[in-house]
Scaffold this motif. Structure first.
Motif, PDB file in Angstrom:
ATOM      1  N   SER A 194       0.810  -1.215   0.000  1.00 42.54           N
ATOM      2  CA  SER A 194       0.000   0.000   0.000  1.00 42.54           C
ATOM      3  C   SER A 194       0.846   1.269   0.000  1.00 42.54           C
ATOM      4  O   SER A 194       0.327   2.360  -0.136  1.00 42.54           O
ATOM      5  N   LEU A 195       2.164   1.118   0.142  1.00 43.63           N
ATOM      6  CA  LEU A 195       3.038   2.283   0.072  1.00 43.63           C
ATOM      7  C   LEU A 195       3.468   2.540  -1.368  1.00 43.63           C
ATOM      8  O   LEU A 195       3.773   3.664  -1.750  1.00 43.63           O
ATOM      9  N   LEU A 196       3.488   1.491  -2.178  1.00 43.85           N
ATOM     10  CA  LEU A 196       4.099   1.605  -3.499  1.00 43.85           C
ATOM     11  C   LEU A 196       3.105   1.632  -4.649  1.00 43.85           C
ATOM     12  O   LEU A 196       3.493   1.851  -5.785  1.00 43.85           O
ATOM     13  N   PHE A 197       1.809   1.396  -4.376  1.00 44.20           N
ATOM     14  CA  PHE A 197       0.927   1.242  -5.536  1.00 44.20           C
ATOM     15  C   PHE A 197       0.751   2.526  -6.333  1.00 44.20           C
ATOM     16  O   PHE A 197       0.647   2.477  -7.558  1.00 44.20           O
ATOM     17  N   ILE A 198       0.765   3.688  -5.672  1.00 49.19           N
ATOM     18  CA  ILE A 198       0.566   4.933  -6.423  1.00 49.19           C
ATOM     19  C   ILE A 198       1.784   5.265  -7.297  1.00 49.19           C
ATOM     20  O   ILE A 198       1.624   5.476  -8.500  1.00 49.19           O
ATOM     21  N   PRO A 199       3.016   5.276  -6.718  1.00 49.87           N
ATOM     22  CA  PRO A 199       4.151   5.533  -7.612  1.00 49.87           C
ATOM     23  C   PRO A 199       4.299   4.482  -8.715  1.00 49.87           C
ATOM     24  O   PRO A 199       4.641   4.837  -9.851  1.00 49.87           O
ATOM     25  N   LEU A 200       4.016   3.209  -8.418  1.00 49.19           N
ATOM     26  CA  LEU A 200       4.130   2.182  -9.459  1.00 49.19           C
ATOM     27  C   LEU A 200       3.115   2.443 -10.567  1.00 49.19           C
ATOM     28  O   LEU A 200       3.419   2.307 -11.757  1.00 49.19           O
ATOM     29  N   PHE A 201       1.914   2.820 -10.188  1.00 48.79           N
ATOM     30  CA  PHE A 201       0.878   3.139 -11.173  1.00 48.79           C
ATOM     31  C   PHE A 201       1.346   4.271 -12.082  1.00 48.79           C
ATOM     32  O   PHE A 201       1.259   4.191 -13.314  1.00 48.79           O
ATOM     33  N   LYS A 202       1.893   5.320 -11.460  1.00 46.07           N
ATOM     34  CA  LYS A 202       2.353   6.476 -12.242  1.00 46.07           C
ATOM     35  C   LYS A 202       3.540   6.096 -13.124  1.00 46.07           C
ATOM     36  O   LYS A 202       3.633   6.516 -14.278  1.00 46.07           O
ATOM     37  N   MET A 203       4.439   5.240 -12.561  1.00 47.04           N
ATOM     38  CA  MET A 203       5.599   4.794 -13.344  1.00 47.04           C
ATOM     39  C   MET A 203       5.153   4.064 -14.592  1.00 47.04           C
ATOM     40  O   MET A 203       5.644   4.323 -15.698  1.00 47.04           O
ATOM     41  N   VAL A 232       3.811   6.494 -17.091  1.00 46.47           N
ATOM     42  CA  VAL A 232       4.862   7.288 -17.747  1.00 46.47           C
ATOM     43  C   VAL A 232       5.588   6.456 -18.794  1.00 46.47           C
ATOM     44  O   VAL A 232       5.781   6.888 -19.932  1.00 46.47           O
ATOM     45  N   ILE A 235       5.374  -7.283 -11.469  1.00 44.21           N
ATOM     46  CA  ILE A 235       5.278  -6.429 -10.279  1.00 44.21           C
ATOM     47  C   ILE A 235       5.270  -7.285  -9.004  1.00 44.21           C
ATOM     48  O   ILE A 235       5.888  -6.947  -8.011  1.00 44.21           O
ATOM     49  N   LEU A 244      -4.571  -5.553  -4.070  1.00 42.92           N
ATOM     50  CA  LEU A 244      -4.412  -4.118  -4.310  1.00 42.92           C
ATOM     51  C   LEU A 244      -3.843  -3.815  -5.692  1.00 42.92           C
ATOM     52  O   LEU A 244      -4.404  -3.002  -6.431  1.00 42.92           O
ATOM     53  N   LEU A 283      -6.205  -4.445  -8.545  1.00 37.37           N
ATOM     54  CA  LEU A 283      -7.322  -3.499  -8.468  1.00 37.37           C
ATOM     55  C   LEU A 283      -6.918  -2.157  -9.072  1.00 37.37           C
ATOM     56  O   LEU A 283      -7.721  -1.486  -9.713  1.00 37.37           O
ATOM     57  N   VAL A 284      -5.644  -1.773  -8.874  1.00 35.89           N
ATOM     58  CA  VAL A 284      -5.181  -0.475  -9.364  1.00 35.89           C
ATOM     59  C   VAL A 284      -4.764  -0.558 -10.826  1.00 35.89           C
ATOM     60  O   VAL A 284      -5.086   0.315 -11.625  1.00 35.89           O
TER      61      VAL A 284
END
Lengths: 312, 301
Positions: free
Chosen positions: B137-146, B149, B168, B235, B238-239
């Motif tokens: 839950s700490l890494l899902f947002i940056p991984l999504f953005k990565m 990009v 992943i 998680l 889902l993302v």
């Protein structure tokens, strides 16, 4: 077997000798081999764990459209929001209460399992570990159905005792109670297994000595069991604290943070803000607030694990 | 003969009271164990009960704890639905690939970290353990953005593709597997591999002919761990995935079987049970390895 190995070794080295000594030395050197063996691991951690972690720090300093650097703007924005402080509070309540009850239930049940004859222990242990084996997303669905307001199996049962229908997921207090209950249900078996393993490693002589000194059951637990299990209790609790604090599945499926955002944890709120409302910088910012607590727990775990390593 | 009998008579009386105490302790233990077992097993049993009911029986106000007209229609419906089989297929392929990738990365690394002391090896081992403590839950947002990009930059579609998950998930499995494999490898006596090296074996030969066969139980425990983690992951899929044909089992069941506010509980419970089946089956057959892997994380090292 050994002969074959020797022959192969000779053949390989003779081939290499022709290619030149310096290359052979470099390739054969232990540190070079070790470097290549660990290279995939290093790449994986660097690219998919460390890089995203720092990328998250960078993301947290951007505006919503991710076009402008706003410094700590997202953080000050969060500090002003009431929901944020509620999430902080709820995350702490959730993690601490759940871990305490998991540890207590695990400790008590471990003693009961330890009490019964060895042959039957296997069967009971196998049964009691089932919640830990089922993927949490799947078992939470079963809980969601048990909590169902109109056809709820719990409320049906309670109605026989004259207890009115309880809004398990509809009211703040009960919703918080329910998410913690499910988390305790899921996590207690882990503690049970760890404590059972620790109980088995306590030598019987210590209990016999305590019994001769006239210790009652409580004194035996307090003066023998707990000191002997101290390290494993510390590691398990800290580890569970990290996992519980970062929990996502249970709250997401049971309440999605409701009613009125009162059951949100950092992870579920970050998901709602960052992915569902597509404010990625703010979501990154929210999840970063988990870092301090995780870091403190990690430092203590590391200390205990190293201590354990030195003892052995 | 008589002295022996007298000698025995003394302690037996005491033993009798002690064994009576023990018998009561045993009865109480069983009593509470049954209570806790009910608590622990209610949700899975309720899954089974509901999965055997028809929709009509679920919405009727009958006793929810009993099946009056058992039917397998939920199972038949789900197992003949292409959508559900697709979820199952996606989950299976991802988990198998993740297990293979995890083993390919963590076995050589654990071997190097356990046996070849090199510059920074102790730091790296600690780093591996710390990585294990970083939650998804700490890494899902940056991984999504990565992923977004990289997708924009190279034109390769990465988001909403189920197979991307297979690359992943190793971030969740490799650190723990490496960590417990270091423990298992370190417990192998040095004489074994020294003998092999003296016989002229290369490092790789020692790994394949000595370490892997001897540490096989640890290897199985690590494999089970990698499989169950990637099977249960909720998680990241889902993302990262949204189209119905790209979903994995946990996400597929929670999103597609709930249509609006209508909950088809019979099918949801059947789906959840089928989704829980692979880990449960593995657990039923390999319980000891499973528990060894579970306890190894904190006790070895």
């Amino acid at each position: 077997m050994a002969d074959v190995v020797v022959e192969q070794g000779r053949r390989v080295s003779s081939v290499r000798a022709r290619k030149g000594r310096s290359l052979r030395n470099t390739l054969g050197r232990k540190s070079t081999v070790a470097f290549f063996l660990t290279l995939p691991l290093i790449l994986l951690i660097a690219l998919l764990v460390l890089y995203p972690a720092f990328f998250s720090l960078y993301l947290a300093t951007l505006n919503k459209a991710m076009t402008k650097f706003v410094g700590l703007g997202n953080f000050t924005f969060l500090f002003k929001r009431e929901t944020f402080w509620m999430v902080v509070k709820q995350s702490c309540i959730f993690a601490v209460t759940a871990v305490v009850f998991k540890a207590l239930i695990g400790f008590i049940v471990a003693h009961f399992v330890h009490n019964i004859p060895g042959k039957k222990q296997r069967k009971w242990r196998g049964m009691l570990l089932v919640p830990w084996v089922i993927p949490p997303a799947m078992s939470t669905l079963a809980w969601l159905w048990l909590f169902d307001p109109s056809y709820s199996a719990f409320n049906y049962t309670l109605s026989f005792f004259g207890v009115g229908p309880i809004p398990w997921l509809g009211e703040t207090f009960w919703a918080r109670f329910s998410v913690i209950l499910v988390n305790v249900w899921y996590g207690a078996p882990f503690f049970l297994i760890m404590y059972l393993a620790a109980l088995k490693s306590v030598p019987d002589q210590l209990y016999e000595a305590a019994a001769i000194d006239g210790a009652n059951w409580w004194q035996k637990i307090w003066y023998v069991t707990l000191p002997m299990m101290r390290n494993i209790i510390a590691i398990t609790t800290l580890f569970s604290l990290i996992v519980t604090f970062a929990n996502f599945d249970i709250v997401r499926i049971l309440t999605s943070g409701g009613p009125l955002d009162t059951t949100h944890l950092f992870a579920t709120w970050a998901f709602q803000v960052g992915i569902q409302s597509s404010d990625i910088p703010l979501g990154a910012c929210v999840s970063l607030f988990m870092v301090p607590i995780l870091a403190v727990a990690a430092i203590f775990i590391l200390r205990d694990v190293n201590k354990r390593g030195n003892e052995a | 003969m008589s002295t022996l009998a007298i000698d025995k008579a003394g302690p037996t009386r005491k033993l009798g009271s002690m064994s009576r105490d023990r018998a009561w302790a045993l009865r109480w233990s069983y009593f509470f164990l049954v209570l806790f077992a009910i608590f622990f097993l209610t949700p899975p049993l309720y899954m089974v009960i509901t999965s055997l009911k028809s929709s009509a029986e679920i919405s009727a106000a009958t006793n929810p704890w009993w099946v009056f007209h058992p039917t397998l229609s939920n199972y038949v419906e789900l197992l003949s639905s292409n959508q559900f089989l697709r979820f199952f297929w996606n989950s299976s392929i991802i988990s198998i690939v993740v297990v293979i990738v995890t083993m390919l990365i963590s076995i050589p690394a654990a071997f190097a970290l356990a046996r070849m002391k090199f510059w920074g090896s102790a730091t790296l081992a600690t780093g591996v353990f710390l990585t294990y403590l970083i939650p998804d839950s700490l890494l899902f947002i940056p991984l999504f953005k990565m992923l977004a990009v990289i997708q924009d930059f190279t034109g390769i579609t990465l988001l909403n593709r189920w197979y991307v998950l297979a690359f992943i998930y190793p971030t969740l499995t490799v650190p723990f597997c490496t960590w417990i494999m270091i423990g298992y490898f370190a417990s192998i006596p040095k004489e074994l591999d020294e003998a092999a090296i003296i016989d002229g074996a290369s490092w790789l030969q020692t790994l394949f002919r000595i370490f892997i066969p001897v540490a096989l139980p640890g290897l199985i425990a690590a494999t089970i761990f990698a499989f169950t983690v990637s099977w249960a992951q909720f998680l990241y899929p889902l993302v990262f995935t949204t189209s119905i044909d790209q979903l994995v089992l946990p996400v597929g069941i929670t999103t597609t079987l709930i249509k609006g506010d209508v909950f088809n509980w019979g099918q949801i419970m059947t789906g959840a049970l089928l989704g829980a089946a692979p880990p449960l089956i593995i657990y039923a057959f390999l319980m000891d390895y499973y528990i060894a892997g579970l306890t190894a994380g904190a006790t070895k090292g």
